[in-house]
Motif scaffolding. Structure first.
Motif, short mmCIF file in Angstrom:
data_model
loop_
_atom_site.label_atom_id
_atom_site.label_comp_id
_atom_site.label_asym_id
_atom_site.label_seq_id
_atom_site.Cartn_x
_atom_site.Cartn_y
_atom_site.Cartn_z
N LYS A 89 19.20 42.20 46.13
CA LYS A 89 18.30 43.44 46.31
C LYS A 89 19.55 44.33 47.17
O LYS A 89 19.41 45.11 46.67
CB LYS A 89 17.12 43.30 47.64
CG LYS A 89 16.22 42.82 46.32
CD LYS A 89 15.22 42.61 47.12
CE LYS A 89 13.48 42.10 46.50
NZ LYS A 89 12.45 41.52 47.23
N ALA A 90 20.69 43.53 47.80
CA ALA A 90 21.67 43.85 49.09
C ALA A 90 22.45 44.51 48.05
O ALA A 90 23.06 45.03 48.22
CB ALA A 90 22.18 42.93 49.89
N TYR A 93 16.10 33.72 37.07
CA TYR A 93 14.57 35.08 37.98
C TYR A 93 13.96 35.27 37.43
O TYR A 93 12.57 35.88 37.78
CB TYR A 93 15.57 35.45 39.25
CG TYR A 93 16.07 34.65 40.24
CD1 TYR A 93 15.10 33.33 40.90
CD2 TYR A 93 17.24 34.65 40.34
CE1 TYR A 93 15.94 32.66 41.42
CE2 TYR A 93 17.64 34.12 40.76
CZ TYR A 93 17.53 33.24 41.99
OH TYR A 93 17.86 32.23 42.23
N TYR A 94 14.71 35.73 35.83
CA TYR A 94 13.98 36.48 34.75
C TYR A 94 13.83 35.93 33.77
O TYR A 94 14.24 34.73 32.67
CB TYR A 94 14.23 37.64 34.35
CG TYR A 94 14.06 38.07 35.69
CD1 TYR A 94 12.76 39.10 36.58
CD2 TYR A 94 15.20 38.66 36.45
CE1 TYR A 94 12.87 39.10 37.46
CE2 TYR A 94 15.52 39.28 37.75
CZ TYR A 94 13.73 39.78 38.18
OH TYR A 94 14.16 40.18 39.64
N HIS A 114 15.80 30.23 47.02
CA HIS A 114 15.90 31.11 46.50
C HIS A 114 14.73 32.80 47.24
O HIS A 114 15.12 33.59 46.37
CB HIS A 114 14.37 31.18 45.95
CG HIS A 114 13.62 32.20 44.29
ND1 HIS A 114 14.18 32.04 43.24
CD2 HIS A 114 12.71 32.43 44.92
CE1 HIS A 114 12.89 33.39 43.17
NE2 HIS A 114 12.46 33.54 43.72
N GLN A 115 14.85 33.02 48.12
CA GLN A 115 14.71 33.86 48.67
C GLN A 115 15.41 34.02 49.68
O GLN A 115 15.73 36.01 48.86
CB GLN A 115 13.31 33.39 50.13
CG GLN A 115 11.82 33.27 49.58
CD GLN A 115 11.25 33.04 51.02
OE1 GLN A 115 11.81 32.23 52.05
NE2 GLN A 115 10.46 33.69 51.17
#
Length: 122
Positions: A78-79, A121-122, A70-71
């Protein structure tokens, strides 16, 4: 160069050849900006394909794909956001993972297309 770095470099070379054979057009390898990094950014069928490369000499401990937790996925997303803004892109984006297990340039390769996305993730 450390042995694991040599393995990673050989794995990335094999990954690029494999992806190109499947129609991926490589745009960037090891793209870095500030603290962001993407292994491979490619285009295929009008979409951006962000490909995380995982290479291991064996899968005795766990499959390489399992290392994209997940991380790690959040960092990749983000990248990718930074990449899209940096190049002012508007194409759809897919996240793929390519796993390579082996050595001496001989790898068992597994490609997982659309391995994860923001929906997860949402």
């Amino acid at each position: 160069m450390a042995k694991h770095n040599e393995l990673g470099k050989a794995g990335e070379e094999a990954a690029v050849k494999y992806l190109e054979s499947r129609g991926y057009v490589i745009r960037h390898r090891n793209w870095r900006y500030l603290h962001f990094e993407l292994d491979i950014v490619a285009y295929m069928d009008g979409a951006i394909r962000v490909v995380e490369v995982k290479t291991r000499s064996n899968d005795d401990f766990k499959e390489p794909i399992e290392a994209v937790n997940h991380q790690k996925r959040m960092r990749i997303m983000k990248a990718t956001n930074a990449y899209i803004k940096y190049f002012n892109l508007n194409e759809p984006v897919f996240f793929d993972i390519i796993s390579l297990v082996g050595s001496d340039g001989v790898f068992k390769i597994e490609l997982v297309e659309d391995a994860f996305n923001l929906r997860h993730y949402y």
